[in-house]
Structures are given as structure tokens and as C-alpha cells.
Write a protein that holds these residues in place. Structure first.
Motif, PDB file in Angstrom:
ATOM      1  N   ASN A  51      51.652  37.671  33.872  1.00  0.00           N
ATOM      2  CA  ASN A  51      52.642  37.040  34.740  1.00  0.00           C
ATOM      3  C   ASN A  51      53.922  36.679  33.987  1.00  0.00           C
ATOM      4  O   ASN A  51      54.982  36.527  34.600  1.00  0.00           O
ATOM      5  CB  ASN A  51      52.026  35.806  35.407  1.00  0.00           C
ATOM      6  CG  ASN A  51      50.867  36.191  36.317  1.00  0.00           C
ATOM      7  OD1 ASN A  51      51.062  36.729  37.388  1.00  0.00           O
ATOM      8  ND2 ASN A  51      49.643  35.943  35.854  1.00  0.00           N
ATOM      9  N   ASP A  54      59.523  37.973  39.297  1.00  0.00           N
ATOM     10  CA  ASP A  54      59.650  36.630  39.878  1.00  0.00           C
ATOM     11  C   ASP A  54      61.095  36.232  40.164  1.00  0.00           C
ATOM     12  O   ASP A  54      61.491  35.075  39.966  1.00  0.00           O
ATOM     13  CB  ASP A  54      59.012  35.578  38.955  1.00  0.00           C
ATOM     14  CG  ASP A  54      57.494  35.566  39.052  1.00  0.00           C
ATOM     15  OD1 ASP A  54      56.961  36.113  40.035  1.00  0.00           O
ATOM     16  OD2 ASP A  54      56.847  35.028  38.141  1.00  0.00           O
ATOM     17  N   THR A 101      45.307  37.814  38.568  1.00  0.00           N
ATOM     18  CA  THR A 101      46.203  36.969  39.371  1.00  0.00           C
ATOM     19  C   THR A 101      47.394  37.771  39.868  1.00  0.00           C
ATOM     20  O   THR A 101      47.801  37.655  41.030  1.00  0.00           O
ATOM     21  CB  THR A 101      46.684  35.770  38.533  1.00  0.00           C
ATOM     22  OG1 THR A 101      45.552  34.989  38.135  1.00  0.00           O
ATOM     23  CG2 THR A 101      47.637  34.897  39.327  1.00  0.00           C
ATOM     24  N   TRP A 102      47.961  38.601  38.994  1.00  0.00           N
ATOM     25  CA  TRP A 102      49.134  39.408  39.371  1.00  0.00           C
ATOM     26  C   TRP A 102      48.779  40.396  40.475  1.00  0.00           C
ATOM     27  O   TRP A 102      49.540  40.579  41.421  1.00  0.00           O
ATOM     28  CB  TRP A 102      49.676  40.140  38.147  1.00  0.00           C
ATOM     29  CG  TRP A 102      50.966  40.860  38.404  1.00  0.00           C
ATOM     30  CD1 TRP A 102      52.215  40.311  38.458  1.00  0.00           C
ATOM     31  CD2 TRP A 102      51.138  42.263  38.649  1.00  0.00           C
ATOM     32  NE1 TRP A 102      53.159  41.294  38.720  1.00  0.00           N
ATOM     33  CE2 TRP A 102      52.518  42.497  38.839  1.00  0.00           C
ATOM     34  CE3 TRP A 102      50.250  43.341  38.714  1.00  0.00           C
ATOM     35  CZ2 TRP A 102      53.040  43.764  39.094  1.00  0.00           C
ATOM     36  CZ3 TRP A 102      50.765  44.606  38.969  1.00  0.00           C
ATOM     37  CH2 TRP A 102      52.139  44.808  39.158  1.00  0.00           C
ATOM     38  N   CYS A 103      47.617  41.024  40.363  1.00  0.00           N
ATOM     39  CA  CYS A 103      47.221  42.010  41.369  1.00  0.00           C
ATOM     40  C   CYS A 103      46.965  41.371  42.734  1.00  0.00           C
ATOM     41  O   CYS A 103      47.051  42.043  43.763  1.00  0.00           O
ATOM     42  CB  CYS A 103      45.974  42.768  40.914  1.00  0.00           C
ATOM     43  SG  CYS A 103      46.307  44.112  39.754  1.00  0.00           S
ATOM     44  N   GLU A 104      46.661  40.095  42.740  1.00  0.00           N
ATOM     45  CA  GLU A 104      46.416  39.405  44.007  1.00  0.00           C
ATOM     46  C   GLU A 104      47.707  39.173  44.780  1.00  0.00           C
ATOM     47  O   GLU A 104      47.703  39.132  46.011  1.00  0.00           O
ATOM     48  CB  GLU A 104      45.718  38.068  43.740  1.00  0.00           C
ATOM     49  CG  GLU A 104      44.270  38.223  43.272  1.00  0.00           C
ATOM     50  CD  GLU A 104      43.660  36.901  42.837  1.00  0.00           C
ATOM     51  OE1 GLU A 104      44.378  35.868  42.904  1.00  0.00           O
ATOM     52  OE2 GLU A 104      42.490  36.890  42.423  1.00  0.00           O
ATOM     53  N   SER A 105      48.843  39.045  44.059  1.00  0.00           N
ATOM     54  CA  SER A 105      50.114  38.789  44.741  1.00  0.00           C
ATOM     55  C   SER A 105      51.280  39.089  43.810  1.00  0.00           C
ATOM     56  O   SER A 105      51.413  38.465  42.758  1.00  0.00           O
ATOM     57  CB  SER A 105      50.185  37.329  45.202  1.00  0.00           C
ATOM     58  OG  SER A 105      51.430  37.052  45.818  1.00  0.00           O
ATOM     59  N   ASN A 106      52.110  40.063  44.189  1.00  0.00           N
ATOM     60  CA  ASN A 106      53.320  40.373  43.430  1.00  0.00           C
ATOM     61  C   ASN A 106      54.324  41.063  44.345  1.00  0.00           C
ATOM     62  O   ASN A 106      53.966  41.575  45.408  1.00  0.00           O
ATOM     63  CB  ASN A 106      52.996  41.239  42.202  1.00  0.00           C
ATOM     64  CG  ASN A 106      52.317  42.545  42.571  1.00  0.00           C
ATOM     65  OD1 ASN A 106      52.959  43.483  43.026  1.00  0.00           O
ATOM     66  ND2 ASN A 106      50.991  42.608  42.385  1.00  0.00           N
ATOM     67  N   GLU A 107      55.581  41.062  43.935  1.00  0.00           N
ATOM     68  CA  GLU A 107      56.656  41.623  44.761  1.00  0.00           C
ATOM     69  C   GLU A 107      56.503  43.114  45.018  1.00  0.00           C
ATOM     70  O   GLU A 107      57.099  43.666  45.946  1.00  0.00           O
ATOM     71  CB  GLU A 107      58.020  41.398  44.086  1.00  0.00           C
ATOM     72  CG  GLU A 107      58.472  39.961  44.021  1.00  0.00           C
ATOM     73  CD  GLU A 107      58.099  39.293  42.712  1.00  0.00           C
ATOM     74  OE1 GLU A 107      58.756  38.301  42.357  1.00  0.00           O
ATOM     75  OE2 GLU A 107      57.142  39.762  42.048  1.00  0.00           O
ATOM     76  N   GLU A 145      53.627  44.779  45.592  1.00  0.00           N
ATOM     77  CA  GLU A 145      52.434  45.100  46.375  1.00  0.00           C
ATOM     78  C   GLU A 145      51.482  46.008  45.595  1.00  0.00           C
ATOM     79  O   GLU A 145      50.810  46.877  46.152  1.00  0.00           O
ATOM     80  CB  GLU A 145      52.822  45.742  47.718  1.00  0.00           C
ATOM     81  CG  GLU A 145      53.686  44.834  48.594  1.00  0.00           C
ATOM     82  CD  GLU A 145      54.038  45.464  49.928  1.00  0.00           C
ATOM     83  OE1 GLU A 145      53.185  46.179  50.500  1.00  0.00           O
ATOM     84  OE2 GLU A 145      55.176  45.253  50.397  1.00  0.00           O
ATOM     85  N   ASP A 177      48.095  46.497  43.588  1.00  0.00           N
ATOM     86  CA  ASP A 177      46.797  45.829  43.527  1.00  0.00           C
ATOM     87  C   ASP A 177      45.743  46.636  42.775  1.00  0.00           C
ATOM     88  O   ASP A 177      44.566  46.293  42.790  1.00  0.00           O
ATOM     89  CB  ASP A 177      46.295  45.509  44.940  1.00  0.00           C
ATOM     90  CG  ASP A 177      46.073  46.759  45.790  1.00  0.00           C
ATOM     91  OD1 ASP A 177      46.297  47.887  45.291  1.00  0.00           O
ATOM     92  OD2 ASP A 177      45.672  46.606  46.962  1.00  0.00           O
TER      93      ASP A 177
END
Length: 259
Positions: free
Chosen positions: A165, A170, A230-236, A238, A240
Motif C-alpha cells: 500500500n 491513493d 489488503t490492496w487486492c480487496e480495494s484499489n483504484e 480494480e 484483484d
């Protein structure tokens, strides 16, 4: 959308869609991935190197399972399958603690001990980072210069390893450009060369038509699998899961010289 934009967008999307865009590599420009320790190349197609990444907009971040490129530090052949490529040499030295499985699946197909190759894709277009390589162009900028900053990682279960992260976007802006918060700078001087897009849809018989400047760091680093989860669960972007690899390009006629 203009025809030229659609053509490039289609070619870009094929990198991840698992589709081939050409029946022959005759007449194509230099291809990627390659052995970055091999400086030789005979491809006659020449294009200008893209500006430094700090003078371009970050447009996408994604990663591949196993390294697409090869170097002295990541030269363990992992096979010629979709998730083949190369592994970091130091993988065999990882401790039991570093290899301890986390709870649940991570990015669908990643586990401790895996090697991944991360691509920070940059565009000369005035674009905002987003899903897929289509985010690297727009109606007003259909033929961008592209640069990919590249780092190969060993995935470990260790909170003291790099946090993925911290390498994310971000919303970070620097001097008016969209930029990653950080890209590793302690893994050797990046090897820079002219090439193409990658991914399992391309081979030495079916080449990518796109022109890309590459900067590949020559040494592996360790990345914490929990931060990757954590990054794969939510990022700009998409993203996964880990993408497949394009097998190493070895034909000198498909490689640019590294100066």
C-alpha cells in the motif's frame, strides 16, 4: 470515440484479455519481456524513449505471477505455462515464518514464496489512473508515450517487509502529475530499453504492436503478503488477482539493443 483511439484501446485491452492481435511478428517493433542482462538486440524499429516517469502520469498499477523478465537475481525458470516465467533466486532461502500461509486466499492465486512482477504504467496523456491499460489514453490523446517502471518481489508473510500500500497511488499528485507514493529505489539501477506490452496473449509469433519504454530493476525485494491482500480487496485499478506472463522473448530480431 475516434477510430484511432478505439484501435489502441483494443490493442491495450488484448494484453489482459488473453487474445492475440497478430498472426506474424514480421515487421513489428521490439518486444518485451527479455533477459535484461543480455544487451544485444537487432530490431530495426526505433522510437523515442518516453520521458522520465516523474514527468508522466501514472495510469495503472498491476502485477504478474512470477517475473516476466529474467535477470541474475530472478533466473529460476518456473515453466512455460500462463503462470510460468521466473522466480527470485533467493526464494529457496526463505524461512518457515516467511512462508507461513495467511488466513484465506490472497489476490485469488498468490501465496507466500511466490514471485510477482509489478508494473507501474505511465502515460504522456493527461489522464487519471484507473482500470486497465485503457486508462492510459483518451479521446484527446490516442497515441501516448508509455513507460513502465518494474520491480520483482518475493512474497513473504512478514510485516517488516515492504508494504504494497506504500507503493500505491491513493490520489498522490507531484508537480501536477499523478504518481505512485513510492517505487523501490534500492534494488539497483533500472535497466532501460525499448519494448512492447506484455501478457500471455503474446508470443514470438504473435507480437504486441505498442511501443513502450521499460525500466526494470535488477534485484528482487520482499513484499508483505498481508499488505498485498489488503490492496487486492480495494484499489483504484480494480485489480484483484495476479496476471499471467508472456514467455521470454529471445529472438534478437525482436529485441532492441540496451545501451
Amino acid at each position: 470515440m475516434k477510430k484511432t483511439t478505439m484501435t489502441l484501446l483494443t490493442a491495450l485491452s488484448f494484453t489482459f484479455a488473453g487474445q492475440a492481435v497478430a498472426a506474424s511478428c514480421e515487421g513489428y517493433g521490439p518486444q518485451t519481456p527479455r533477459d535484461i542482462d543480455n544487451l544485444l538486440g537487432e530490431n530495426k524499429r526505433v522510437f523515442s524513449k518516453a520521458p522520465a516517469s516523474e514527468h508522466m502520469n501514472l495510469c495503472n498499477i498491476h502485477f504478474h505471477k512470477n517475473a516476466e523478465h529474467k535477470a541474475k537475481d530472478f533466473s529460476v525458470f518456473a515453466g512455460d505455462s500462463k503462470y510460468g516465467g521466473y522466480q527470485c533466486n533467493a526464494t529457496s532461502t526463505l524461512t518457515a515464518a516467511e512462508l507461513k500461509a495467511p488466513k484465506g486466499k490472497v489476490c485469488k492465486n498468490v501465496k507466500p514464496g511466490d514471485t510477482i512482477e509489478v508494473h507501474w504504467v505511465h502515460s504522456s496523456c493527461d489522464v487519471t489512473p484507473g482500470k486497465g491499460l485503457g486508462s492510459c489514453l483518451s479521446d484527446k490523446c490516442a497515441n501516448p508515450q508509455l513507460r513502465v517502471e518494474t520491480q520483482v518481489f518475493m512474497v513473504v508473510n512478514d510485516e517488516n517487509a515492504l508494504d504494497f500500500n506504500d507503493l500505491d497511488y491513493d490520489g498522490n499528485m507531484v508537480n501536477g502529475y499523478h504518481q505512485a507514493k513510492h517505487i523501490p529505489n534500492t534494488t539497483g539501477k533500472p535497466v532501460e530499453f525499448l519494448g512492447s506490452t506484455t501478457g500471455p496473449s503474446y508470443t514470438e509469433q504473435q507480437c504486441s504492436p505498442l511501443q513502450v519504454t521499460w525500466s526494470v530493476r535488477p534485484a528482487c525485494a520482499k513484499i508483505d503478503i498481508n499488505s498485498l491482500a489488503t490492496w487486492c480487496e480495494s484499489n483504484e485499478f480494480e485489480e484483484d488477482h495476479a496476471h499471467g506472463v508472456r514467455q521470454l522473448v529471445t529472438d534478437p530480431k525482436l529485441l532492441s539493443p540496451i545501451n
